[in-house]
Scaffold this active site. Structure first.
Site, PDB file in Angstrom:
ATOM      1  N   TYR A  59       0.704  -1.226   0.065  1.00  0.00           N
ATOM      2  CA  TYR A  59      -0.160   0.059  -0.141  1.00  0.00           C
ATOM      3  C   TYR A  59       0.802   1.276  -0.096  1.00  0.00           C
ATOM      4  O   TYR A  59       0.449   2.183  -0.366  1.00  0.00           O
ATOM      5  CB  TYR A  59      -0.765   0.158   1.138  1.00  0.00           C
ATOM      6  N   GLU A 146      17.657   8.379 -11.883  1.00  0.00           N
ATOM      7  CA  GLU A 146      16.033   8.909 -11.446  1.00  0.00           C
ATOM      8  C   GLU A 146      16.072   9.129 -10.069  1.00  0.00           C
ATOM      9  O   GLU A 146      16.388   8.188  -9.273  1.00  0.00           O
ATOM     10  CB  GLU A 146      15.004   7.984 -11.909  1.00  0.00           C
ATOM     11  N   GLU A 155      14.053  15.394   2.374  1.00  0.00           N
ATOM     12  CA  GLU A 155      15.022  14.313   2.190  1.00  0.00           C
ATOM     13  C   GLU A 155      15.571  13.951   0.951  1.00  0.00           C
ATOM     14  O   GLU A 155      16.397  13.105   0.848  1.00  0.00           O
ATOM     15  CB  GLU A 155      14.066  12.891   2.523  1.00  0.00           C
ATOM     16  N   LYS A 194       3.466  28.633 -14.240  1.00  0.00           N
ATOM     17  CA  LYS A 194       4.150  29.122 -12.812  1.00  0.00           C
ATOM     18  C   LYS A 194       4.648  28.229 -11.906  1.00  0.00           C
ATOM     19  O   LYS A 194       5.780  28.085 -11.514  1.00  0.00           O
ATOM     20  CB  LYS A 194       3.181  30.288 -11.960  1.00  0.00           C
ATOM     21  N   THR A 196       5.980  25.685 -12.748  1.00  0.00           N
ATOM     22  CA  THR A 196       7.393  25.117 -13.387  1.00  0.00           C
ATOM     23  C   THR A 196       8.253  26.064 -13.197  1.00  0.00           C
ATOM     24  O   THR A 196       9.503  25.493 -12.743  1.00  0.00           O
ATOM     25  CB  THR A 196       7.173  24.877 -14.952  1.00  0.00           C
ATOM     26  N   CYS A 386       3.370 -17.976  -6.573  1.00  0.00           N
ATOM     27  CA  CYS A 386       3.953 -17.948  -5.342  1.00  0.00           C
ATOM     28  C   CYS A 386       2.880 -18.512  -4.292  1.00  0.00           C
ATOM     29  O   CYS A 386       2.450 -19.619  -4.200  1.00  0.00           O
ATOM     30  CB  CYS A 386       4.672 -16.659  -4.966  1.00  0.00           C
ATOM     31  N   GLY A 388      -0.182 -18.092  -4.549  1.00  0.00           N
ATOM     32  CA  GLY A 388      -1.163 -18.568  -5.299  1.00  0.00           C
ATOM     33  C   GLY A 388      -0.890 -19.827  -5.623  1.00  0.00           C
ATOM     34  O   GLY A 388      -1.903 -20.516  -5.596  1.00  0.00           O
ATOM     35  N   GLU A 410       2.980 -20.907   7.775  1.00  0.00           N
ATOM     36  CA  GLU A 410       2.650 -19.198   7.750  1.00  0.00           C
ATOM     37  C   GLU A 410       1.411 -18.898   8.441  1.00  0.00           C
ATOM     38  O   GLU A 410       1.402 -17.919   8.954  1.00  0.00           O
ATOM     39  CB  GLU A 410       3.204 -18.668   6.405  1.00  0.00           C
ATOM     40  N   ARG A 467       9.544 -17.364   1.804  1.00  0.00           N
ATOM     41  CA  ARG A 467      10.125 -18.159   2.879  1.00  0.00           C
ATOM     42  C   ARG A 467       9.623 -19.439   2.812  1.00  0.00           C
ATOM     43  O   ARG A 467      10.338 -20.399   3.438  1.00  0.00           O
ATOM     44  CB  ARG A 467       9.792 -17.493   4.154  1.00  0.00           C
ATOM     45  N   HIS A 512       8.434 -16.210  -9.480  1.00  0.00           N
ATOM     46  CA  HIS A 512       7.547 -15.072 -10.009  1.00  0.00           C
ATOM     47  C   HIS A 512       7.606 -14.753 -11.348  1.00  0.00           C
ATOM     48  O   HIS A 512       8.963 -13.907 -11.793  1.00  0.00           O
ATOM     49  CB  HIS A 512       7.889 -13.908  -9.165  1.00  0.00           C
ATOM     50  N   GLU A 514       6.413 -12.953 -13.552  1.00  0.00           N
ATOM     51  CA  GLU A 514       5.923 -11.810 -14.013  1.00  0.00           C
ATOM     52  C   GLU A 514       7.362 -10.713 -14.194  1.00  0.00           C
ATOM     53  O   GLU A 514       7.322 -10.099 -15.089  1.00  0.00           O
ATOM     54  CB  GLU A 514       4.821 -11.288 -13.239  1.00  0.00           C
TER      55      GLU A 514
END
Ligand code: GLN
Length: 549
Positions: A59, A146, A155, A194, A196, A386, A388, A410, A467, A512, A514
């Protein structure tokens, strides 16, 4: 590095607001340079204190992307790999936490010889060392860096300072691109420059003059606007690049090419002779992606579905596979916590394929298990990734093999049947960060299986992040019951792939896939999953009827 002589460093900073798409702009510029024959890599500097994003809840920043060498990284690295089709590594993602950890470790080892350790020069030196580490490999013409966050944030100050110093030291080998927003005022029907101007002023106050401005906008820039921005911000009008909202992120390299972003960058870095960009394969992908011959509906079952970024690589891999099959993949985002035996047919009915997503912890587990039961019983093509895959093993144990209360250790440490259990070497680990089974591991596939048909070869490598594992104490029961372990790690015999004997297409993978799907090479597992879904949908058989029931 024959083409540029020395490595060129391009910095991409953001202003006005976050989420403007620095990652996509960086990846698009990299793609344009790569398509001209240059070697390029992209790096992300993240200003937060976590040592890596592996411990972050999805999240917070969306998915955690895992590299071949097992680094847990920011999801932007997924874009870099998908655009460039070149693997990244730990060196491509650095956080403030890691920078400080390195500096503090050096201080403890006495490496600063009694000096007071300070943000400038010690933290900034460490940042500069990380930026140049990729360049020092001697294989890249361009290193694009980047910087996460927005200029002006407390920061990100040390990063901007490191850029200022590097620009001073390296002169024409460095270039800064600043990405800003031109807000549209509905009432006056105008784009405003402005923010910018102020953002560039902020950057200037930190000693950095941007060389190129990329302006995100919902509407075309008005006449004279580029000149106005150029005048206020000390850049050439040709270096003010319009970046309109695109239909898909995969359009952005072509839009940037039309705007001449790569031309301006090359010119400003003093590179006069360069080949034309060959974007034919990219355009071919876009043609298949945008002009599909059909469509297919796939359910993605997960507990973070409100935030699609939590499943970024899976979403993109499905889209790549759709393009490969020249079909439009519609994803139905299904919340696993809301799935029950009662509403399952309503929630999943009519879907041509069901994908159960990775995850951690017990929230939403029972809904995932219900979804898998539905896919198994109704013969709907299924891909479990995984967690799933682990849920598919639990479901089969409980509902087919009669292992009552079967679970993953788990979710239930006291389960009578820990069909998914923790690996021995994981049991003694206490730290959470960077301690899972991470990165690329080999896997041997059995001939004559669906998995073998997918990959077309025996030995594959795929990336991991978990794990827990299939518990080999149960392997014979599963094999005899019809859930076949068809892929295993050749050294450890850990089960990596399971599939159902009596089902048109039901595959669970502990790894994974993906993370390895790119525009140039859509992942075969996703291609075949989408193909199976298309077949299930196309056939007016009981499969489809049952799926709808
Ligand atoms: N929570 C499971 C494990 O750690 C699965 C992890 C995942 O889906 N990435 O083994």
């Amino acid at each position: 590095m024959a083409m540029t002589g020395s490595t060129k460093y391009i910095f991409v900073t953001g202003g006005v607001t976050s989420s403007l798409g620095k990652g996509i702009i960086s990846a698009s510029l990299a793609k344009l340079l790569q398509a001209r024959g240059f070697t390029v890599t992209i790096q992300k500097l993240d200003p937060y204190i976590n040592v890596d994003p592996g411990t972050l809840n999805p999240y917070e920043h969306g998915e955690c992307f895992v590299t071949e060498d097992g680094a847990e990284t920011d999801l932007d690295l997924g874009h870099y790999e998908r655009f460039l089709d070149v693997p990244t590594s730990q060196a491509n993602n650095v956080t403030t936490g890691r920078i400080y950890q390195n500096v503090i470790n050096k201080e403890r080892r006495g490496e600063y010889l009694g000096k007071t350790v300070q943000v400038i020069p010690h933290i900034t030196d460490e940042i500069k060392r990380h930026i140049q580490a990729l360049g020092r490999k001697g294989i890249y013409d361009f290193v694009i860096t980047e910087v996460g966050g927005t200029v002006g944030d407390i920061e990100s100050l040390p990063y901007v300072e490191a850029i200022r110093q590097l620009k001073w030291e390296k002169g024409r080998d460095c270039l800064t691109i600043h990405l800003t927003l031109l807000p549209f005022l509905q009432t006056s029907g105008e784009l405003k420059t402005k923010p910018t101007q102020h953002s560039v002023k902020e950057l200037l106050s930190l000693g950095v003059q941007p060389d190129v401005l990329v302006c995100r906008t919902e509407h075309p820039m008005q006449k004279g606007m580029k000149e106005k921005i150029a005048l206020f911000c000390n850049v050439d009008a040709t270096a003010v690049i319009e970046s309109r909202d695109a239909e898909t992120i995969y359009d952005v390299p072509l839009l940037m090419q039309d705007e001449g972003l790569d031309q301006v960058v090359l010119r400003k870095l003093g590179i006069e002779v360069f080949p034309e960009a060959d974007l034919a394969p990219w355009k071919d992908f876009l043609r298949r992606y945008k002009h599909p011959g059909g469509e297919v509906h796939i359910g993605l079952v997960g507990k973070y579905v409100e935030l699609h970024d939590a499943y970024k690589s899976i979403k993109e891999a499905l889209e790549h596979a759709g393009a490969a099959n020249e079909t439009k993949v519609h994803i139905k985002w299904v919340h696993s916590e809301k799935l029950t035996a009662k509403n399952i047919a309503k929630q999943l009915g009519g879907l041509a394929g069901i994908l159960v997503a990775p995850g951690f912890g017990h929230r939403g587990i029972e809904g995932k298990i219900e979804a898998i039961r539905y896919a198994r019983e109704n013969k709907v093509p299924f891909l479990g990734i995984c967690l799933g895959m682990q849920c598919a093993v639990i479901e089969f144990g409980r509902n087919v093999l009669g292992l009552e209360g079967a679970n993953s250790a788990e979710m239930d440490a006291n389960t009578p049947h820990p069909v998914i259990a923790m690996m021995e070497e994981q049991k003694k680990i206490e730290n959470k960060g960077g301690t899972m089974r991470l990165g690329a591991y080999p896997c041997l596939l059995k001939e004559g299986t669906k998995a073998f048909a997918v990959y077309g070869k025996k030995q594959i490598t795929e990336r991991h992040r978990h794990r827990y594992e299939f518990n080999n104490a149960y392997i014979d029961q599963y094999r005899n019951g019809g859930m076949l372990p068809v892929g295993t790690n050749p050294q450890t015999q850990l089960v990596e792939v399971v599939e159902l004997q009596d089902h048109p297409w039901f595959v669970g993978v502990q790894y994974h896939p993906e993370y390895k799907s790119t525009v140039a090479k859509p992942h075969p597992l996703f291609i075949h999953f989408v193909k199976a879904a298309m077949a299930a949908q196309g056939a007016p058989t009981e499969v489809k009827e049952q799926a709808k029931a």
